[in-house]
Structures are given as structure tokens and as C-alpha cells.
Design a protein around this motif. Structure first.
Motif, mmCIF file in Angstrom:
data_model
loop_
_atom_site.group_PDB
_atom_site.id
_atom_site.type_symbol
_atom_site.label_atom_id
_atom_site.label_comp_id
_atom_site.label_asym_id
_atom_site.label_seq_id
_atom_site.Cartn_x
_atom_site.Cartn_y
_atom_site.Cartn_z
ATOM 1 N N ASP A 10 -30.867 -13.222 49.271
ATOM 2 C CA ASP A 10 -29.553 -13.764 48.978
ATOM 3 C C ASP A 10 -29.088 -13.277 47.607
ATOM 4 O O ASP A 10 -29.889 -12.814 46.800
ATOM 5 N N ASN A 11 -27.805 -13.404 47.344
ATOM 6 C CA ASN A 11 -27.208 -13.086 46.042
ATOM 7 C C ASN A 11 -27.390 -11.637 45.600
ATOM 8 O O ASN A 11 -27.637 -11.373 44.432
ATOM 9 N N LEU A 12 -27.269 -10.699 46.503
ATOM 10 C CA LEU A 12 -27.373 -9.285 46.135
ATOM 11 C C LEU A 12 -26.006 -8.605 45.994
ATOM 12 O O LEU A 12 -25.936 -7.422 45.712
ATOM 13 N N ALA A 13 -24.935 -9.358 46.178
ATOM 14 C CA ALA A 13 -23.591 -8.781 46.131
ATOM 15 C C ALA A 13 -23.301 -8.089 44.800
ATOM 16 O O ALA A 13 -22.634 -7.057 44.768
ATOM 17 N N CYS A 14 -23.825 -8.609 43.711
ATOM 18 C CA CYS A 14 -23.546 -8.028 42.394
ATOM 19 C C CYS A 14 -24.135 -6.631 42.217
ATOM 20 O O CYS A 14 -23.696 -5.875 41.357
ATOM 21 N N VAL A 15 -25.110 -6.275 43.014
ATOM 22 C CA VAL A 15 -25.721 -4.935 42.932
ATOM 23 C C VAL A 15 -25.514 -4.145 44.221
ATOM 24 O O VAL A 15 -26.077 -3.065 44.387
ATOM 25 N N GLY A 16 -24.690 -4.660 45.090
ATOM 26 C CA GLY A 16 -24.502 -4.080 46.413
ATOM 27 C C GLY A 16 -24.113 -2.619 46.445
ATOM 28 O O GLY A 16 -24.547 -1.880 47.313
ATOM 29 N N TYR A 17 -23.310 -2.181 45.504
ATOM 30 C CA TYR A 17 -22.837 -0.792 45.529
ATOM 31 C C TYR A 17 -23.640 0.141 44.639
ATOM 32 O O TYR A 17 -23.452 1.349 44.682
ATOM 33 N N THR A 18 -24.535 -0.391 43.828
ATOM 34 C CA THR A 18 -25.306 0.454 42.920
ATOM 35 C C THR A 18 -26.786 0.549 43.272
ATOM 36 O O THR A 18 -27.450 1.505 42.893
ATOM 37 N N LEU A 19 -27.296 -0.411 43.990
ATOM 38 C CA LEU A 19 -28.725 -0.441 44.308
ATOM 39 C C LEU A 19 -29.095 0.672 45.285
ATOM 40 O O LEU A 19 -28.472 0.818 46.329
ATOM 41 N N LEU A 35 -28.069 -8.100 53.741
ATOM 42 C CA LEU A 35 -28.339 -6.783 53.174
ATOM 43 C C LEU A 35 -27.106 -5.879 53.256
ATOM 44 O O LEU A 35 -27.143 -4.840 53.906
ATOM 45 N N TYR A 36 -26.040 -6.249 52.616
ATOM 46 C CA TYR A 36 -24.905 -5.338 52.529
ATOM 47 C C TYR A 36 -25.107 -4.508 51.268
ATOM 48 O O TYR A 36 -24.699 -4.875 50.164
ATOM 49 N N LEU A 37 -25.808 -3.388 51.447
ATOM 50 C CA LEU A 37 -26.178 -2.491 50.357
ATOM 51 C C LEU A 37 -25.852 -1.064 50.795
ATOM 52 O O LEU A 37 -26.737 -0.310 51.214
ATOM 53 N N PRO A 38 -24.575 -0.665 50.719
ATOM 54 C CA PRO A 38 -24.132 0.604 51.299
ATOM 55 C C PRO A 38 -24.734 1.863 50.690
ATOM 56 O O PRO A 38 -24.698 2.917 51.324
ATOM 57 N N ASN A 39 -25.311 1.794 49.495
ATOM 58 C CA ASN A 39 -25.915 2.974 48.881
ATOM 59 C C ASN A 39 -27.439 2.924 48.859
ATOM 60 O O ASN A 39 -28.080 3.788 48.260
ATOM 61 N N LEU A 40 -28.001 1.922 49.504
ATOM 62 C CA LEU A 40 -29.456 1.777 49.532
ATOM 63 C C LEU A 40 -30.094 2.936 50.282
ATOM 64 O O LEU A 40 -29.692 3.271 51.386
ATOM 65 N N VAL A 51 -40.148 -10.770 61.889
ATOM 66 C CA VAL A 51 -40.434 -10.736 63.318
ATOM 67 C C VAL A 51 -39.598 -9.716 64.075
ATOM 68 O O VAL A 51 -39.955 -9.342 65.185
ATOM 69 N N GLU A 52 -38.472 -9.270 63.483
ATOM 70 C CA GLU A 52 -37.687 -8.236 64.155
ATOM 71 C C GLU A 52 -36.912 -7.412 63.147
ATOM 72 O O GLU A 52 -36.603 -7.869 62.051
ATOM 73 N N ILE A 53 -36.635 -6.174 63.543
ATOM 74 C CA ILE A 53 -35.821 -5.280 62.722
ATOM 75 C C ILE A 53 -34.374 -5.646 62.978
ATOM 76 O O ILE A 53 -33.880 -5.494 64.090
ATOM 77 N N ASP A 54 -33.715 -6.151 61.958
ATOM 78 C CA ASP A 54 -32.348 -6.617 62.117
ATOM 79 C C ASP A 54 -31.682 -6.658 60.749
ATOM 80 O O ASP A 54 -32.349 -6.554 59.725
ATOM 81 N N GLY A 55 -30.379 -6.808 60.720
ATOM 82 C CA GLY A 55 -29.669 -6.988 59.464
ATOM 83 C C GLY A 55 -29.454 -5.734 58.651
ATOM 84 O O GLY A 55 -29.197 -5.812 57.455
ATOM 85 N N LEU A 56 -29.561 -4.574 59.270
ATOM 86 C CA LEU A 56 -29.414 -3.320 58.526
ATOM 87 C C LEU A 56 -28.029 -2.689 58.656
ATOM 88 O O LEU A 56 -27.821 -1.565 58.202
ATOM 89 N N GLU A 57 -27.080 -3.410 59.244
ATOM 90 C CA GLU A 57 -25.739 -2.859 59.448
ATOM 91 C C GLU A 57 -25.098 -2.407 58.139
ATOM 92 O O GLU A 57 -24.337 -1.452 58.118
ATOM 93 N N GLY A 58 -25.386 -3.080 57.044
ATOM 94 C CA GLY A 58 -24.809 -2.749 55.748
ATOM 95 C C GLY A 58 -25.611 -1.759 54.946
ATOM 96 O O GLY A 58 -25.360 -1.556 53.763
ATOM 97 N N CYS A 59 -26.587 -1.110 55.560
ATOM 98 C CA CYS A 59 -27.467 -0.155 54.868
ATOM 99 C C CYS A 59 -27.462 1.185 55.593
ATOM 100 O O CYS A 59 -28.518 1.768 55.857
#
Length: 144
Positions: A10-19, A35-40, A51-59
Motif C-alpha cells: 500500500d501507499n506506493l503512489a508517491c513513487v509510482g512513476y519513478t520506482l 502495484l500501479y508502477l508503470p516504470n517498474l 497464492v496467485e500471480i495477479d495485480g500486475l496490470e500497472g507494471c
């Protein structure tokens, strides 16, 4: 007081575009979310309780994903990371490679220590022209 580790991302929005690299291993994380981290480029979440691979739409620029020693049972949702080149899924609970074919750039796949019992599962790798390294046995994780 006993620290049980991080349980939620949680709370990764502040680094979302630089991480570009994120390591969250040896925690108690059960779901990949927020995980909305477009430059990860690299995500290391090994030795958790995923338990499953999920939540990577923003990566979508992710190239390296380490999810070894979790509780993953199948390979799903990798179509969300089309640039993925390295995937480590050692020591999970995966019994089929179905779903891996949607990662056309995959060059390195580690699946040792999973309960894959049918040699025919290798057929899911047909057409993966970029694959140069496949690990089915590793002294750290066991044999597939």
C-alpha cells in the motif's frame, strides 16, 4: 514484540512513476495488489505467501519477476507484463506450464521444485523463441 512483516502492499503512489526496482521478499504478503508502477522493471517478491500471480496490470514494463518459494498453483495473468524476460517460479505448487506462452519475450524461466509430473508440459514452451535458459533442477529448490 514479534514483527510479522509486511502483509499488504500500500501507499506506493508517491513513487509510482519513478520506482524501477522493488524488493518485498521474506514477508507475509498473500496477494499482489496496489502495484500501479508503470516504470517498474524488477519485482522481487520471493519467500512470501502469494497464492496467485495477479495485480500486475500497472507494471507493463516489468522485465524481471521473482516469485519463488510462494504458494502459487498456476501460471496466469502474465499477459499483463508483455516485456517480461526473466521469471523465477521455483519451489511453488505449480503443476502445469499452461499460461506461460503469453510471455513472448521470456528468456529465462526457473521452475525447479514444482510438482510438474508430466513431461508433456514442456509443449507449452513451443514457440517461445527467446527462451535461452530453463531451470528444471536447482540444488536450492529441488527438481521439477
Amino acid at each position: 514484540m514479534i514483527d510479522n512483516g509486511i502483509k499488504r502492499i500500500d501507499n506506493l503512489a508517491c513513487v509510482g512513476y519513478t520506482l524501477v526496482s522493488l524488493t518485498l521478499c521474506d514477508q507475509n504478503i498473500t496477494h499482489m495488489e496496489n502495484l500501479y508502477l508503470p516504470n517498474l522493471r524488477e519485482l522481487f517478491m520471493h519467500r512470501n505467501k502469494i497464492v496467485e500471480i495477479d495485480g500486475l496490470e500497472g507494471c507493463q514494463r516489468l522485465r524481471k519477476l521473482w516469485l519463488f518459494q510462494n504458494f502459487i498453483t498456476n501460471i496466469n495473468n502474465l499477459h499483463n507484463v508483455p516485456e517480461l524476460e526473466e521469471l523465477w517460479l521455483h519451489a511453488n505448487k505449480i503443476s502445469s506450464l499452461d499460461g506461460i506462452q503469453c510471455v513472448p519475450r521470456l528468456a529465462n524461466l526457473g521452475i525447479s521444485g514444482n510438482p510438474i509430473t508430466e513431461f508433456s508440459e514442456i509443449n507449452h514452451l513451443i514457440g517461445m523463441n527467446k527462451l535461452v535458459e530453463l531451470t528444471l533442477s536447482d540444488w536450492h529448490f529441488g527438481r521439477t
